[in-house]
Design a protein around this motif. Structure first.
Motif, PDB file in Angstrom:
ATOM      1  N   ARG A  25      47.309  43.011  41.845  1.00  0.00           N
ATOM      2  CA  ARG A  25      45.954  42.513  41.577  1.00  0.00           C
ATOM      3  C   ARG A  25      45.975  41.040  41.175  1.00  0.00           C
ATOM      4  O   ARG A  25      45.090  40.277  41.574  1.00  0.00           O
ATOM      5  N   LEU A  26      46.990  40.647  40.415  1.00  0.00           N
ATOM      6  CA  LEU A  26      47.116  39.229  40.077  1.00  0.00           C
ATOM      7  C   LEU A  26      47.400  38.398  41.330  1.00  0.00           C
ATOM      8  O   LEU A  26      46.911  37.274  41.465  1.00  0.00           O
ATOM      9  N   GLU A  34      46.253  39.077  44.224  1.00  0.00           N
ATOM     10  CA  GLU A  34      44.950  38.983  44.888  1.00  0.00           C
ATOM     11  C   GLU A  34      44.127  37.839  44.303  1.00  0.00           C
ATOM     12  O   GLU A  34      43.484  37.067  45.023  1.00  0.00           O
ATOM     13  N   ILE A  35      44.167  37.716  42.989  1.00  0.00           N
ATOM     14  CA  ILE A  35      43.370  36.708  42.289  1.00  0.00           C
ATOM     15  C   ILE A  35      43.932  35.314  42.490  1.00  0.00           C
ATOM     16  O   ILE A  35      43.190  34.355  42.768  1.00  0.00           O
ATOM     17  N   TYR A  36      45.239  35.164  42.357  1.00  0.00           N
ATOM     18  CA  TYR A  36      45.849  33.837  42.351  1.00  0.00           C
ATOM     19  C   TYR A  36      46.326  33.351  43.724  1.00  0.00           C
ATOM     20  O   TYR A  36      46.497  32.144  43.923  1.00  0.00           O
ATOM     21  N   ASN A  39      42.634  34.441  47.004  1.00  0.00           N
ATOM     22  CA  ASN A  39      41.237  34.305  46.580  1.00  0.00           C
ATOM     23  C   ASN A  39      40.640  32.984  47.059  1.00  0.00           C
ATOM     24  O   ASN A  39      39.801  32.386  46.403  1.00  0.00           O
ATOM     25  N   THR A  92      45.607  42.994  34.160  1.00  0.00           N
ATOM     26  CA  THR A  92      44.902  42.363  35.280  1.00  0.00           C
ATOM     27  C   THR A  92      43.921  41.277  34.861  1.00  0.00           C
ATOM     28  O   THR A  92      43.401  40.573  35.720  1.00  0.00           O
ATOM     29  N   SER A 112      42.894  37.732  33.926  1.00  0.00           N
ATOM     30  CA  SER A 112      43.611  36.524  34.348  1.00  0.00           C
ATOM     31  C   SER A 112      42.890  35.229  33.997  1.00  0.00           C
ATOM     32  O   SER A 112      43.254  34.165  34.491  1.00  0.00           O
ATOM     33  N   CYS A 113      41.859  35.297  33.170  1.00  0.00           N
ATOM     34  CA  CYS A 113      41.068  34.091  32.869  1.00  0.00           C
ATOM     35  C   CYS A 113      41.827  33.137  31.949  1.00  0.00           C
ATOM     36  O   CYS A 113      42.601  33.568  31.098  1.00  0.00           O
ATOM     37  N   HIS A 147      33.260  44.137  36.390  1.00  0.00           N
ATOM     38  CA  HIS A 147      34.258  43.374  37.145  1.00  0.00           C
ATOM     39  C   HIS A 147      35.458  44.256  37.481  1.00  0.00           C
ATOM     40  O   HIS A 147      36.004  44.178  38.594  1.00  0.00           O
ATOM     41  N   PHE A 162      35.262  43.409  41.714  1.00  0.00           N
ATOM     42  CA  PHE A 162      36.565  43.159  42.336  1.00  0.00           C
ATOM     43  C   PHE A 162      36.748  44.018  43.583  1.00  0.00           C
ATOM     44  O   PHE A 162      37.269  43.548  44.605  1.00  0.00           O
ATOM     45  N   MET A 206      40.086  46.868  40.220  1.00  0.00           N
ATOM     46  CA  MET A 206      40.918  45.960  39.446  1.00  0.00           C
ATOM     47  C   MET A 206      41.662  46.700  38.341  1.00  0.00           C
ATOM     48  O   MET A 206      42.830  46.429  38.071  1.00  0.00           O
TER      49      MET A 206
END
Length: 335
Positions: free
Chosen positions: A105-106, A108-110, A113, A235, A237-238, A290, A295, A303
């Motif tokens: 999942r990280l 996917e975000i980093y 995205n 998960t 990540s902010c 979220h 997500f 997520m």
């Protein structure tokens, strides 16, 4: 097919690995718990597999290895910017199935995205996963409901049984560190949890109408906006940015990114004093939706991984799994 070694023999191979890898695993930190005379389980660099805590869930997620709590992005002078020197060693992390799913999942975000995060990718490309099996479910876990109780995305699997280490190594690179005789070859399969005591059901018809439900009202008074649930989550990540200026010369310094939390005051504040989600119930609603709605619309899967650490850490005993289950009644309400 796998193999087995004595703990002493495995540690010899581990020492060879440590020449090129930093090896991280959950370990018991004596007396480092929240309260006096209590322990905590966190990820630290290890030298022996004896240090690894296989029987209990870690208090914190392993994300702090790949997303440091405080990370210097670059140093600046009057005329130049310089990146910090990177450690040449690769990284080996002992992870449970849910935490491997958290890493996906990280990614996917980093990485997927829109733009790759350079600083994340530098660390991510160094990492290999060592799977830790789960023979039984831990308190507050609901990984089976979230589909994160099983995985094939690992490079090596290990477990300790009767003073022996059983290994299933899928990575040729890691296998080169083990000189295995045929007499040591045995069948080794990972242990996965099939079901949890806690079962979570996400409504099929979940949508933004649930924003108007009264279910969120209780969190205005219950949540104290400490952000612990975000910081232990695998998960979340902010981050926020900080520029640090040195006392010796105000034109020299460094830019850092530091973990942030959607629950903590000031996270959504804007210039001019305007702030979104001033009420704590709105922050809870934002986080929950979220994890199990927003997500998934983008990535195709939820997520949340169901590790239950948010329930473990909350000082107000707010249960995230209960909150998700309340969405079913909330959708009936808004329908």
């Amino acid at each position: 097919m796998g193999f087995k070694l004595t703990i002493e023999k495995f540690d010899e191979h581990l020492e060879a690995l440590r020449q090129e890898y930093k090896v991280y695993a959950p370990v018991i930190l004596k007396g480092k718990g929240t309260f006096a005379d209590t322990d905590t389980i966190r990820y630290k660099e290890i030298k022996s597999i004896r240090e690894v805590e296989f029987k209990r869930k870690s208090s914190f997620s392993p994300k702090e290895i790949i997303i440091p709590i405080t990370q210097t992005l670059f140093y600046f002078t009057e005329n130049d910017c310089v990146e910090p020197k990177e450690d040449d060693k690769k990284i080996l992390i002992f992870l449970r199935s849910c935490d491997i799913h958290a890493m996906i999942r990280l990614d996917e975000i980093y990485l997927r995205n829109g733009n790759e995060d350079y600083y994340y990718k530098v660390l991510r490309d160094k990492i290999k996963f060592v799977l830790m099996g789960c023979s039984e479910s831990f308190e507050n876990c609901f990984c089976a409901s979230m589909g994160s109780n099983k995985t094939e995305d690992y490079d090596m699997y290990t477990r300790i049984q009767d003073h022996e280490v059983f290994v299933n190594c899928k990575s040729e690179e890691l296998m080169n560190y083990f000189n295995i005789d045929k007499i040591n070859q045995v069948e080794v399969s990972p242990e996965f949890v099939e079901a949890n005591e806690i079962v979570v059901t996400i409504p099929e018809n979940l949508d933004q109408r649930v924003f108007k439900s009264k279910m969120w009202d209780e969190y205005s008074s219950r949540c104290i906006a400490c952000g612990r649930c975000n910081f232990v989550c695998g998960t979340c990540s902010c981050f926020t940015m900080q520029d640090i200026f040195y006392k010796e010369n105000k034109n020299l310094g460094e830019r850092r990114r530091v973990w942030a939390s959607c629950h903590v005051d000031g996270y959504s504040d804007m210039a001019g004093g305007h702030g979104f989600r001033k009420d704590k119930k709105d922050r809870m609603r934002f986080k929950v939706m979220h994890k199990v709605y927003d997500f998934k619309k983008r990535a195709g899967y939820h997520m949340c991984i169901g590790c239950g650490r948010c329930d473990d850490i909350c000082p107000e005993y707010i249960s995230f799994s209960n909150c998700i289950n309340k969405l079913n009644t909330a959708m009936d309400e808004v329908e």
